[in-house]
Design an enzyme around this catalytic site. Structure first.
Site, mmCIF file in Angstrom:
data_model
loop_
_atom_site.group_PDB
_atom_site.id
_atom_site.type_symbol
_atom_site.label_atom_id
_atom_site.label_comp_id
_atom_site.label_asym_id
_atom_site.label_seq_id
_atom_site.Cartn_x
_atom_site.Cartn_y
_atom_site.Cartn_z
ATOM 1 C CE LYS A 22 42.626 34.843 47.791
ATOM 2 N NZ LYS A 22 42.946 35.889 46.796
ATOM 3 C CG ASN A 23 43.260 38.930 49.419
ATOM 4 O OD1 ASN A 23 43.587 38.043 48.631
ATOM 5 N ND2 ASN A 23 42.070 39.507 49.418
ATOM 6 N NE ARG A 98 42.680 41.499 38.440
ATOM 7 C CZ ARG A 98 42.583 42.060 37.256
ATOM 8 N NH1 ARG A 98 42.205 41.351 36.228
ATOM 9 N NH2 ARG A 98 42.839 43.328 37.105
ATOM 10 C CB CYS A 122 39.027 38.896 36.180
ATOM 11 S SG CYS A 122 38.353 39.477 37.703
ATOM 12 N NE ARG A 127 39.963 42.489 40.343
ATOM 13 C CZ ARG A 127 40.224 41.453 41.122
ATOM 14 N NH1 ARG A 127 39.758 40.272 40.820
ATOM 15 N NH2 ARG A 127 40.953 41.598 42.214
ATOM 16 C CG ASP A 310 37.219 39.915 48.776
ATOM 17 O OD1 ASP A 310 36.764 40.174 47.649
ATOM 18 O OD2 ASP A 310 38.441 39.930 49.033
HETATM 19 C C1 UD1 Z 1 42.153 43.205 46.325
HETATM 20 C C2 UD1 Z 1 41.871 41.813 46.845
HETATM 21 C C3 UD1 Z 1 40.477 41.351 46.471
HETATM 22 C C4 UD1 Z 1 39.448 42.389 46.923
HETATM 23 C C5 UD1 Z 1 39.821 43.775 46.435
HETATM 24 C C6 UD1 Z 1 38.903 44.868 46.980
HETATM 25 C C7 UD1 Z 1 44.086 40.809 46.831
HETATM 26 C C8 UD1 Z 1 45.016 39.809 46.236
HETATM 27 N N1 UD1 Z 1 42.871 40.900 46.289
HETATM 28 O O1 UD1 Z 1 42.092 43.128 44.894
HETATM 29 O O2 UD1 Z 1 40.218 40.097 47.103
HETATM 30 O O3 UD1 Z 1 38.180 42.032 46.415
HETATM 31 O O4 UD1 Z 1 41.169 44.105 46.824
HETATM 32 O O5 UD1 Z 1 38.905 44.844 48.364
HETATM 33 O O6 UD1 Z 1 44.423 41.473 47.794
HETATM 34 N N2 UD1 Z 1 41.150 49.856 40.076
HETATM 35 C C9 UD1 Z 1 41.375 50.764 39.047
HETATM 36 N N3 UD1 Z 1 42.659 50.938 38.624
HETATM 37 C C10 UD1 Z 1 43.724 50.256 39.159
HETATM 38 C C11 UD1 Z 1 43.473 49.369 40.215
HETATM 39 C C12 UD1 Z 1 42.176 49.177 40.650
HETATM 40 O O7 UD1 Z 1 40.454 51.388 38.536
HETATM 41 O O8 UD1 Z 1 44.851 50.471 38.730
HETATM 42 C C13 UD1 Z 1 39.743 49.645 40.559
HETATM 43 C C14 UD1 Z 1 39.290 48.192 40.353
HETATM 44 O O9 UD1 Z 1 38.799 47.975 39.051
HETATM 45 C C15 UD1 Z 1 38.206 48.071 41.402
HETATM 46 C C16 UD1 Z 1 38.741 48.967 42.542
HETATM 47 O O10 UD1 Z 1 39.736 49.807 41.961
HETATM 48 O O11 UD1 Z 1 37.000 48.596 40.934
HETATM 49 C C17 UD1 Z 1 39.346 48.209 43.702
HETATM 50 O O12 UD1 Z 1 40.317 47.313 43.216
HETATM 51 P P1 UD1 Z 1 41.624 46.956 44.042
HETATM 52 O O13 UD1 Z 1 41.501 47.495 45.424
HETATM 53 O O14 UD1 Z 1 42.824 47.311 43.255
HETATM 54 O O15 UD1 Z 1 41.520 45.370 44.116
HETATM 55 P P2 UD1 Z 1 42.702 44.330 44.020
HETATM 56 O O16 UD1 Z 1 43.929 44.855 44.659
HETATM 57 O O17 UD1 Z 1 42.773 43.807 42.606
#
Ligand code: UD1
Length: 423
Positions: A22-23, A98, A122, A127, A310
């Protein structure tokens, strides 16, 4: 609303095929926005999140052709973004999923404008998307936050040196896509290293992009003027594979997980081995044999190649019925222990202290009506139901359908007593 009913106590046996990731699929489908030529993808899982992405893309004007495969969900898809007419992703779509925010980079770099709702918090944490926006601004985008939307425009993005404060998967993907069509070279430092990043870079490079270093801390992208179409099969879902492995270990079963990428699961496999679970890896097959009780092990979630957040909820279930006391530390999301309360209602002995959970293994869990507020928490309750005495009824399973393809069929094929109750 549908529910899942599990009657516990059955040992899992047989084999299960892992679906497409999925990701990995979500950003790859969205990357079709970067070219007017057709992009053909195989191994797309049949999941609610994938359907949300297709709704989002067709709303922008992308043509979607599905070739439904009788065996593997939506299977093959061809997307063509030659008539993109809208530059906007609505709040409804972004709040549902998201990853919709990932259209920002491609729309901006190919068309010079994008208006995308910001996702808001969320269930598992705040996030934010600040790193996506900061990177795009450093590449020359003008960005305003108006009425809950990020409105971005540019005449042409330019290359930049970008440092991510945390190695965000989504920010790395958004910026890689944006930089592929920018003027000059972009370097993303402290980039995420997840297999899904490498996979997106592979697809973009097949489309003609010049990306180096994906899968390491620094990703370099030399922008070019145009990308072309691609044909690509999506990698298997490492989280789905890991979930079935935990199911086998929990039920002291003996299963073969087929079509997996064991190299994407290193930290997880090491932890399962440390817990005493029997594992045999041969090519893309992983045999899992749960002999007796698992041993308690400590786990800390970390960015890849660390233990994946995850798979944290699933491991908490295994630790709930293991021998000893374990500590699980969640470092990625600040509120990702909602399953702990539900597991406690099923008899687990879990104490929460901030981002730590201390889990004392108990003899058995007992079935109960439960519900969860996110995807991995929901599946952990299904796993708990497999070993609990009596009936476990899991409600709000739309979370499960976002990320697990036909989970009740896959588990019942291996002997689980599980059914979906339509409601
Ligand atoms: C992706 C995955 C999700 C997984 C996560 C971490 C997808 C669709 N989803 O989510 O299943 O749990 O990676 O492996 O691929 N953050 C910030 N600022 C930002 C972006 C992120 O502070 O602009 C923080 C988030 O709050 C979190 C951390 O960075 O604490 C990691 O998030 P991120 O790696 O961005 O997760 P996703 O891409 O949303």
């Amino acid at each position: 609303m549908d529910k899942i009913l599990v009657k516990g106590g059955r040992r899992l046996e047989g084999e299960v095929a892992v679906g497409g990731s999925k990701n990995a699929a979500l950003p790859i489908l969205i990357s079709s926005l970067l070219t007017a030529e057709p992009c053909r993808y195989q191994g797309i899982p049949d999941l609610v999140d994938i359907h949300t992405a297709l709704k989002l893309l067709s709303g922008l004007g992308v043509r979607v052709e599905k070739e439904r495969s009788p065996f593997r969900g939506v299977g093959e898809l061809t997307l063509q973004a030659d008539r993109v007419s809208k530059m906007e992703a609505s709040y409804d779509l972004v709040k549902t999923m998201r990853a919709s925010f990932l259209v920002m980079g491609p729309l901006l770099s190919r068309f010079g404008a994008a208006r995308v709702s910001t996702p808001g918090g969320c269930a598992i944490g705040a996030r934010p998307v600040n790193l996506h926006l900061k990177g795009l601004a450093e590449m020359g985008a003008g960005i305003d936050l108006v009425h809950g939307y990020a409105e971005a425009r540019t005449r042409k993005l330019h290359g930049a040196k970008i440092y991510l404060d945390v190695p965000s998967v989504g920010a790395t993907e958004n910026l890689m896509m944006a930089a592929s069509l920018a003027d000059g070279t972009t370097a993303i430092e402290n980039a995420a290293k997840e297999p899904e990043i490498e996979e997106l870079a592979l697809v973009l490079n097949k489309m003609g992009a010049r990306i180096e270093g994906a899968g390491s801390d620094i990703v370099k992208i030399e922008g070019i003027d145009e990308l072309h179409g691609v044909s690509h099969r999506i990698i298997p879902d490492r989280i789905e594979a890991g979930t079935f492995m935990v199911a086998a270990a929990l039920t002291r079963g003996d299963i073969v997980v087929r079509g997996a990428r064991p190299d994407h699961l290193d930290a997880f496999l090491l932890k399962l081995r440390e817990a005493g679970v029997g594992l045999t890896v041969a090519g893309d097959e992983i045999r899992v044999k749960g002999d007796g009780k698992a041993k308690s092990v400590d786990i800390t979630t970390l960015p890849y190649p660390g233990f994946p957040t995850d798979l944290q909820a699933q491991m908490m279930v295994l630790m709930s019925v293991s021998d000893g006391v374990s500590m699980i530390t969640e470092t990625i999301f600040e509120n990702r222990f909602m399953h702990a309360q539900e597991l406690s209602r099923m008899g687990a002995d879990i104490r929460l202290e901030g981002n730590r959970a201390i889990i004392k293994g108990v003899e058995s869990l007992s079935g109960a009506p439960v519900m969860a507020t996110d995807l991995r928490a929901s599946v952990s309750l299904v796993l708990a139901g497999l070993v609990a005495t009596g009936r476990t009824e899991i409600s709000r399973i739309y979370h499960l359908d976002r990320g697990y393809e036909h989970i009740e069929k896959k588990l019942s094929n291996m002997g689980a007593d599980i059914q979906r109750i339509k409601g």
